[in-house]
Design an enzyme around this catalytic site. Structure first.
Site, short mmCIF file in Angstrom:
data_model
loop_
_atom_site.label_atom_id
_atom_site.label_comp_id
_atom_site.label_asym_id
_atom_site.label_seq_id
_atom_site.Cartn_x
_atom_site.Cartn_y
_atom_site.Cartn_z
N CYS A 116 38.44 18.92 18.73
CA CYS A 116 37.51 19.50 19.71
C CYS A 116 37.79 20.99 19.96
CB CYS A 116 37.58 18.72 21.02
SG CYS A 116 37.11 17.01 20.80
N HIS A 256 34.47 22.76 26.46
CA HIS A 256 34.16 21.73 25.47
C HIS A 256 33.56 20.53 26.22
CE1 HIS A 256 34.44 18.62 22.59
NE2 HIS A 256 35.43 18.00 23.21
N ASN A 286 29.58 14.19 23.03
CA ASN A 286 30.66 15.05 22.54
C ASN A 286 30.49 15.22 21.02
OD1 ASN A 286 33.06 16.19 21.68
ND2 ASN A 286 34.39 14.78 22.79
O1 UT7 Z 1 38.19 16.22 24.35
C1 UT7 Z 1 38.87 15.20 23.75
C2 UT7 Z 1 37.96 14.09 23.46
N1 UT7 Z 1 37.84 13.03 24.40
C3 UT7 Z 1 37.88 13.09 25.72
O2 UT7 Z 1 38.14 14.07 26.31
C4 UT7 Z 1 37.62 11.82 26.45
C5 UT7 Z 1 38.63 11.59 27.53
N2 UT7 Z 1 38.45 10.34 28.27
C6 UT7 Z 1 37.32 10.03 28.93
O3 UT7 Z 1 36.32 10.71 28.90
C7 UT7 Z 1 37.38 8.80 29.80
O4 UT7 Z 1 38.70 8.36 29.92
C8 UT7 Z 1 36.48 7.63 29.29
C9 UT7 Z 1 35.02 7.97 29.46
C10 UT7 Z 1 36.80 7.33 27.83
C11 UT7 Z 1 36.75 6.37 30.12
O5 UT7 Z 1 36.51 6.65 31.50
P1 UT7 Z 1 37.57 6.24 32.60
O6 UT7 Z 1 37.01 6.59 33.91
O7 UT7 Z 1 38.88 6.83 32.20
O8 UT7 Z 1 37.54 4.68 32.47
P2 UT7 Z 1 38.77 3.69 32.16
O9 UT7 Z 1 39.19 3.81 30.74
O10 UT7 Z 1 39.78 3.86 33.24
O11 UT7 Z 1 38.05 2.30 32.35
C12 UT7 Z 1 37.50 1.88 33.62
C13 UT7 Z 1 36.83 0.54 33.41
C14 UT7 Z 1 37.72 -0.45 32.67
O12 UT7 Z 1 37.48 -1.73 33.22
P3 UT7 Z 1 38.51 -2.36 34.30
O13 UT7 Z 1 39.84 -2.37 33.60
O14 UT7 Z 1 38.48 -1.41 35.47
O15 UT7 Z 1 37.93 -3.70 34.57
C15 UT7 Z 1 37.18 -0.39 31.26
O16 UT7 Z 1 37.40 -1.60 30.56
O17 UT7 Z 1 35.65 0.69 32.63
C16 UT7 Z 1 35.69 -0.19 31.50
N3 UT7 Z 1 35.01 0.45 30.38
C17 UT7 Z 1 33.69 0.39 30.18
N4 UT7 Z 1 32.71 -0.24 30.85
C18 UT7 Z 1 31.46 -0.09 30.39
C19 UT7 Z 1 35.55 1.26 29.42
N5 UT7 Z 1 34.59 1.69 28.59
C20 UT7 Z 1 33.44 1.17 29.04
C21 UT7 Z 1 32.10 1.26 28.61
N6 UT7 Z 1 31.14 0.63 29.32
N7 UT7 Z 1 31.74 1.99 27.54
#
Ligand code: UT7
Length: 329
Positions: A116, A256, A286
């Site tokens: 990225c 980014h 992204n």
């Molecule tokens: O620049 C480098 C490239 N990438 C990034 O910068 C991405 C960095 N990370 C992120 O953007 C975020 O961490 C994500 C968007 C990937 C995830 O968001 P989050 O707020 O960190 O969610 P989380 O991983 O803490 O998950 C929260 C909940 C979980 O369920 P429980 O454990 O609370 O029951 C996940 O299983 O959301 C669930 N979950 C989803 N639900 C619906 C994870 N992915 C999804 C999904 N749809 N796609």
């Protein structure tokens, strides 16, 4: 004598025609539009559907648009750099393929693999060739066909990324505009949190690596999320301190586009107004190295000559950093 700086003198970009919406993804994995929009800000992304097209084709389309806009004679281009992690082939580099396809016969080039941060690393590398007087015209591209390395059964990654490309023309300027400074960083310890496991010399492609779905991007989202906010915000602060500047002197912040919450988190950490953070993630997701040049293209109409713009990125590697730009037109 006036100091020569490398300035962005034109921008263009390209995204493929086909759109993959959150509603489409609802039919593919256990997710929903409300979750994706509230957690990431993404509503749709553009995806290359034509199996005969690759990253070089998006870069070529971007360069053709830049030529249409500016009348640039491609014979005068000295160099092409492509920031990408989804080059057409493991080798040769995509920049050479692009130079051949657009007919830039006097240009040499290479790719920069910094995920990225690929575009900002490429931009600052290119700026050195201009500032030293070695070259006069460089096309700096950021492009990724992320759909080629995504597992559309993995909701942790497939909802985040899209395909897209952007290009800027870099030329010497002596009028106080151009690229002024940068803070660029890396930490290889981040490899395990964001990588593609197979296909390189560590795990060459075998039937087993394919069966295990190891040719796809893997990310530990929550840990990358936290590191991204800290990395971008700290590198911006370091850049400001180094140049005796206050955050309010930044006219536009172009982060980014990985997640809207990350971008606003960076702004909050710096006490910087949200309305000056330029965001288009809702349209493209992204696009990895493509996000910053696509932002420059989409928001070019807002910029005035002399505006102070900070570009900032964080990504796989880990790689991250920020660049201080005085807009040239
Ligand atoms: O620049 C480098 C490239 N990438 C990034 O910068 C991405 C960095 N990370 C992120 O953007 C975020 O961490 C994500 C968007 C990937 C995830 O968001 P989050 O707020 O960190 O969610 P989380 O991983 O803490 O998950 C929260 C909940 C979980 O369920 P429980 O454990 O609370 O029951 C996940 O299983 O959301 C669930 N979950 C989803 N639900 C619906 C994870 N992915 C999804 C999904 N749809 N796609």
């Amino acid at each position: 004598m006036a100091i020569t700086k490398a300035a962005i003198t034109a921008v263009a970009g390209f995204v493929p025609e086909d759109v993959l919406t959150n509603f489409d993804l609802e039919k593919m994995v256990e997710t929903n539009d409300e979750w994706i929009v509230s957690r990431t800000g993404i509503k749709q992304r553009h995806i290359v559907k034509d199996p005969k097209k690759a990253t070089s084709d998006m870069v070529v389309s971007s360069i053709q648009k830049l030529v249409e806009k500016t009348g640039l004679d491609l014979d005068t281009v000295d160099m092409i750099i492509v920031g990408t992690v989804t080059g057409d082939y493991p080798f040769p580099d995509t920049a050479n393929i692009v130079a051949h396809k657009v007919g830039a016969k006097n240009a040499f080039g290479y790719d920069i693999n910094a995920a990225c941060s690929g575009f900002i690393f490429s931009l600052f590398t290119a700026a050195q060739f201009i500032e030293t007087g070695f070259y006069k015209k460089i096309l700096v591209c950021g492009a990724d066909q992320m759909s080629s390395i995504l597992n559309y059964e993995d909701r942790n990654t497939c909802i985040l990324f899209g395909d897209g490309a952007g290009v800027v023309l870099l030329e010497p300027k002596t009028d106080g505009t151009g690229i002024f400074d940068a803070i660029l960083k890396g930490d290889g310890a981040g490899c395990e949190l964001l990588h593609m496991k197979a296909g390189g010399s560590m795990n060459p492609a075998t039937l087993e690596t394919v069966a295990n779905k190891e040719h796809y991007a893997h990310q530990e989202g929550r840990q990358v999320f936290k590191a991204a906010i800290v990395g971008m915000a700290d590198s911006i602060q370091e850049l400001l301190d180094k140049n005796n500047m206050d955050v309010n002197e930044i006219d536009w912040l172009i982060p980014h586009q990985a997640n809207k919450r990350i971008m606003l988190g960076v702004a909050d950490k710096l006490d910087y107004p949200h309305e000056k953070v330029l965001i288009n993630i809702e349209k493209y997701g992204n696009t990895t190295a493509g996000t910053i040049p696509l932002c420059l293209r989409d928001f070019e109409h807002k910029f005035k000559k002399g505006d102070t713009i900070v570009l900032t990125a964080f990504g796989g590697g880990f790689t991250w950093g920020s660049i201080l730009v005085k807009w040239a037109y």
